[in-house]
Design a protein around this motif. Structure first.
Motif, PDB file in Angstrom:
ATOM      1  N   PHE A 156      -4.675  28.580  24.052  1.00  0.00           N
ATOM      2  CA  PHE A 156      -5.329  30.695  24.176  1.00  0.00           C
ATOM      3  C   PHE A 156      -5.835  30.822  23.868  1.00  0.00           C
ATOM      4  O   PHE A 156      -5.970  31.966  23.962  1.00  0.00           O
ATOM      5  CB  PHE A 156      -3.352  30.446  24.184  1.00  0.00           C
ATOM      6  CG  PHE A 156      -2.871  29.081  25.282  1.00  0.00           C
ATOM      7  CD1 PHE A 156      -2.745  30.281  26.673  1.00  0.00           C
ATOM      8  CD2 PHE A 156      -1.337  28.844  24.743  1.00  0.00           C
ATOM      9  CE1 PHE A 156      -1.620  29.624  27.211  1.00  0.00           C
ATOM     10  CE2 PHE A 156      -0.516  28.089  25.180  1.00  0.00           C
ATOM     11  CZ  PHE A 156      -0.557  28.710  27.318  1.00  0.00           C
ATOM     12  N   LYS A 157      -6.116  30.472  22.546  1.00  0.00           N
ATOM     13  CA  LYS A 157      -7.815  30.964  21.527  1.00  0.00           C
ATOM     14  C   LYS A 157      -8.887  31.210  22.366  1.00  0.00           C
ATOM     15  O   LYS A 157      -9.219  32.632  21.769  1.00  0.00           O
ATOM     16  CB  LYS A 157      -7.424  30.228  19.922  1.00  0.00           C
ATOM     17  CG  LYS A 157      -8.208  30.749  19.240  1.00  0.00           C
ATOM     18  CD  LYS A 157      -8.659  30.166  17.965  1.00  0.00           C
ATOM     19  CE  LYS A 157      -9.017  30.620  16.516  1.00  0.00           C
ATOM     20  NZ  LYS A 157      -9.516  29.585  15.459  1.00  0.00           N
ATOM     21  N   TYR A 158      -9.220  30.388  22.979  1.00  0.00           N
ATOM     22  CA  TYR A 158     -10.105  30.495  23.256  1.00  0.00           C
ATOM     23  C   TYR A 158      -9.791  30.804  24.854  1.00  0.00           C
ATOM     24  O   TYR A 158     -11.080  29.999  25.682  1.00  0.00           O
ATOM     25  CB  TYR A 158     -10.903  29.149  23.200  1.00  0.00           C
ATOM     26  CG  TYR A 158     -11.880  28.830  22.056  1.00  0.00           C
ATOM     27  CD1 TYR A 158     -12.779  29.743  21.553  1.00  0.00           C
ATOM     28  CD2 TYR A 158     -10.888  28.497  21.461  1.00  0.00           C
ATOM     29  CE1 TYR A 158     -13.193  29.710  19.670  1.00  0.00           C
ATOM     30  CE2 TYR A 158     -11.224  28.473  19.627  1.00  0.00           C
ATOM     31  CZ  TYR A 158     -12.437  29.106  19.339  1.00  0.00           C
ATOM     32  OH  TYR A 158     -12.818  29.062  18.206  1.00  0.00           O
ATOM     33  N   LYS A 159      -8.842  31.267  25.486  1.00  0.00           N
ATOM     34  CA  LYS A 159      -8.934  30.731  27.244  1.00  0.00           C
ATOM     35  C   LYS A 159     -10.118  31.785  28.138  1.00  0.00           C
ATOM     36  O   LYS A 159     -10.038  32.176  28.883  1.00  0.00           O
ATOM     37  CB  LYS A 159      -7.389  31.457  27.327  1.00  0.00           C
ATOM     38  CG  LYS A 159      -7.089  33.346  26.664  1.00  0.00           C
ATOM     39  CD  LYS A 159      -5.598  33.719  27.132  1.00  0.00           C
ATOM     40  CE  LYS A 159      -5.702  34.983  26.637  1.00  0.00           C
ATOM     41  NZ  LYS A 159      -3.696  35.541  27.309  1.00  0.00           N
ATOM     42  N   ASN A 160     -10.481  33.535  27.521  1.00  0.00           N
ATOM     43  CA  ASN A 160     -11.295  33.479  28.163  1.00  0.00           C
ATOM     44  C   ASN A 160     -13.108  32.909  27.833  1.00  0.00           C
ATOM     45  O   ASN A 160     -13.812  33.593  28.983  1.00  0.00           O
ATOM     46  CB  ASN A 160     -11.868  34.645  26.876  1.00  0.00           C
ATOM     47  CG  ASN A 160     -12.134  34.644  25.227  1.00  0.00           C
ATOM     48  OD1 ASN A 160     -12.041  33.195  24.955  1.00  0.00           O
ATOM     49  ND2 ASN A 160     -13.867  35.064  24.943  1.00  0.00           N
ATOM     50  N   THR A 179      -3.398  26.263  29.718  1.00  0.00           N
ATOM     51  CA  THR A 179      -3.338  24.904  28.846  1.00  0.00           C
ATOM     52  C   THR A 179      -5.093  23.520  29.087  1.00  0.00           C
ATOM     53  O   THR A 179      -4.504  23.166  29.705  1.00  0.00           O
ATOM     54  CB  THR A 179      -2.989  24.051  27.564  1.00  0.00           C
ATOM     55  OG1 THR A 179      -1.624  22.883  28.610  1.00  0.00           O
ATOM     56  CG2 THR A 179      -1.209  25.085  27.573  1.00  0.00           C
ATOM     57  N   ASP A 180      -5.364  24.119  27.847  1.00  0.00           N
ATOM     58  CA  ASP A 180      -6.252  22.533  28.782  1.00  0.00           C
ATOM     59  C   ASP A 180      -6.056  21.088  29.400  1.00  0.00           C
ATOM     60  O   ASP A 180      -6.381  20.900  30.072  1.00  0.00           O
ATOM     61  CB  ASP A 180      -7.188  22.226  27.523  1.00  0.00           C
ATOM     62  CG  ASP A 180      -8.239  23.116  26.786  1.00  0.00           C
ATOM     63  OD1 ASP A 180      -7.550  23.911  26.943  1.00  0.00           O
ATOM     64  OD2 ASP A 180      -9.361  22.798  25.973  1.00  0.00           O
ATOM     65  N   PHE A 181      -4.184  20.566  28.079  1.00  0.00           N
ATOM     66  CA  PHE A 181      -3.547  19.744  29.047  1.00  0.00           C
ATOM     67  C   PHE A 181      -3.098  19.992  30.469  1.00  0.00           C
ATOM     68  O   PHE A 181      -3.397  19.363  31.376  1.00  0.00           O
ATOM     69  CB  PHE A 181      -2.714  19.058  27.746  1.00  0.00           C
ATOM     70  CG  PHE A 181      -1.318  18.027  27.899  1.00  0.00           C
ATOM     71  CD1 PHE A 181      -1.995  17.073  27.924  1.00  0.00           C
ATOM     72  CD2 PHE A 181      -0.847  18.313  29.476  1.00  0.00           C
ATOM     73  CE1 PHE A 181      -1.674  15.919  28.308  1.00  0.00           C
ATOM     74  CE2 PHE A 181       0.259  17.362  29.442  1.00  0.00           C
ATOM     75  CZ  PHE A 181      -0.223  16.060  29.092  1.00  0.00           C
ATOM     76  N   GLU A 182      -2.581  20.778  30.807  1.00  0.00           N
ATOM     77  CA  GLU A 182      -2.475  21.743  31.818  1.00  0.00           C
ATOM     78  C   GLU A 182      -3.578  21.683  33.309  1.00  0.00           C
ATOM     79  O   GLU A 182      -2.968  21.327  34.476  1.00  0.00           O
ATOM     80  CB  GLU A 182      -1.517  22.733  32.218  1.00  0.00           C
ATOM     81  CG  GLU A 182      -0.302  22.782  31.065  1.00  0.00           C
ATOM     82  CD  GLU A 182      -0.002  24.046  31.015  1.00  0.00           C
ATOM     83  OE1 GLU A 182       1.000  24.181  30.692  1.00  0.00           O
ATOM     84  OE2 GLU A 182      -0.432  24.978  30.648  1.00  0.00           O
ATOM     85  N   PHE A 183      -4.521  21.884  32.517  1.00  0.00           N
ATOM     86  CA  PHE A 183      -5.656  22.383  33.316  1.00  0.00           C
ATOM     87  C   PHE A 183      -6.379  20.065  33.461  1.00  0.00           C
ATOM     88  O   PHE A 183      -6.581  20.010  34.844  1.00  0.00           O
ATOM     89  CB  PHE A 183      -7.043  22.623  33.011  1.00  0.00           C
ATOM     90  CG  PHE A 183      -8.491  22.604  33.867  1.00  0.00           C
ATOM     91  CD1 PHE A 183      -8.756  23.488  34.976  1.00  0.00           C
ATOM     92  CD2 PHE A 183      -9.383  21.994  32.941  1.00  0.00           C
ATOM     93  CE1 PHE A 183      -9.398  23.437  35.719  1.00  0.00           C
ATOM     94  CE2 PHE A 183     -10.538  22.488  33.728  1.00  0.00           C
ATOM     95  CZ  PHE A 183     -10.532  23.035  34.792  1.00  0.00           C
TER      96      PHE A 183
END
Length: 293
Positions: free
Chosen positions: A112-116, A124-128
């Motif tokens: 979430f910190k680097y979601k942009n 999240t990366d894991f969900e992606f």
């Protein structure tokens, strides 16, 4: 019998020879790169300063005052011809267990910190990583990623980082994940990420673009010499095999405590890896290799 094509050699300035086995990433090509560079180290040829294997190539730095480029090229051609058959590429290597806390709070925080900078900022990366590989259940994805061993095809760019390629799977079975649209400026030490078909453990806090799926409980790089198995600072070596084992938060914290106190011992098994048997027997060979580990 498997036979690989001859290598293409290029001279780079007065001190380097670059050898390209192929532009296509495959384990067969990587096996040849590792076999040749291992043999080159074994011969201990005067004048060679450094040997750097990569996924499907290698680079040799030499002292032109001790060995001519022509003589070194002849050495490399001789080794290349002898190492073009898989039966000549056996590797003495080790299997290392990497206890991993998948889908942990820290890598979720970084998502979430680097979601942009991400293709899907709502995930999240894991969900992606789950979504792009067709997984609907968290545990099914973890099982798929952790149930197989990974072959270290090369190390580099950050001290201690290793590219880990899955063993025993068809192209259709391999988990593959696109990297970030724009790299993060920071990645936490020991984060486990996937980029393309490769899994990597970040050895130190650093920029990065792999999708973060968990945290390794154990270091893969340590200049503090706290652990017996890390006296050489770096855990990874090209040709090694890593096995990611899922752990929960309780075991993660227990292992971290043992690491900090210097009492942790890595689970390691030394083996001889046969590329020929692997490419002939596939999953059966991997099961045999992983017995009792």
């Amino acid at each position: 019998m498997f036979t690989l094509p001859e290598t293409k050699f290029d001279f780079l300035g007065d001190e380097y020879i670059y050898a390209e086995i192929s532009r296509e990433m495959s384990l067969e090509n990587n096996f040849k790169a590792l076999a040749i560079t291992d043999e080159l180290r074994r011969r201990n040829i005067p004048g060679i300063i450094d040997i750097c294997p990569a996924n499907t190539s290698y680079l040799v730095r030499y002292d032109p005052e001790m060995i001519t480029s022509t003589d070194l090229h002849d050495y490399l051609m001789d080794i290349d011809m002898n190492k073009s058959h898989l039966s000549e590429m056996n590797l003495l290597t080790k299997i290392v267990e990497i206890p991993t806390w998948y889908d942990d709070p820290l890598t979720r925080e970084y998502s979430f910190k680097y979601k942009n900078r991400h293709q899907h900022p709502d995930l999240t990366d894991f969900e992606f990583a789950m979504r792009v590989n067709g997984f609907k259940e968290r545990n099914a994805f973890i099982e798929a990623h952790s149930s197989i061993p990974y072959f270290i095809t090369m190390t580099g760019y950050i001290p201690g980082i290793a590219w880990c390629f899955p063993l025993g799977l068809s192209k259709e079975e391999i988990i593959q994940v696109p990297k970030y649209s724009s790299p993060r400026t920071e990645t936490p030490n020991r984060a486990v990420g996937i980029g393309g078909a490769f899994t990597a453990v970040y050895p130190v806090d650093s920029p990065g673009s792999y999708q973060l799926i968990g945290m390794s409980a154990v270091p893969v790089f340590d200049t503090g010499f706290r652990l017996e198995d890390l006296q050489n600072v770096v855990l990874a070596r090209p040709g090694d095999i890593w096995k990611y084992r899922p752990i929960d938060e309780i075991e993660y914290r227990k292992i971290r405590s043992e690491v900090e106190s210097g009492t942790f011992t890595y689970h390691i098994k030394e083996v001889v890896f046969s590329p020929e048997e692997y490419l002939t027997k596939g999953k059966m060979y991997i099961r045999e290799l992983m017995e009792d580990f």
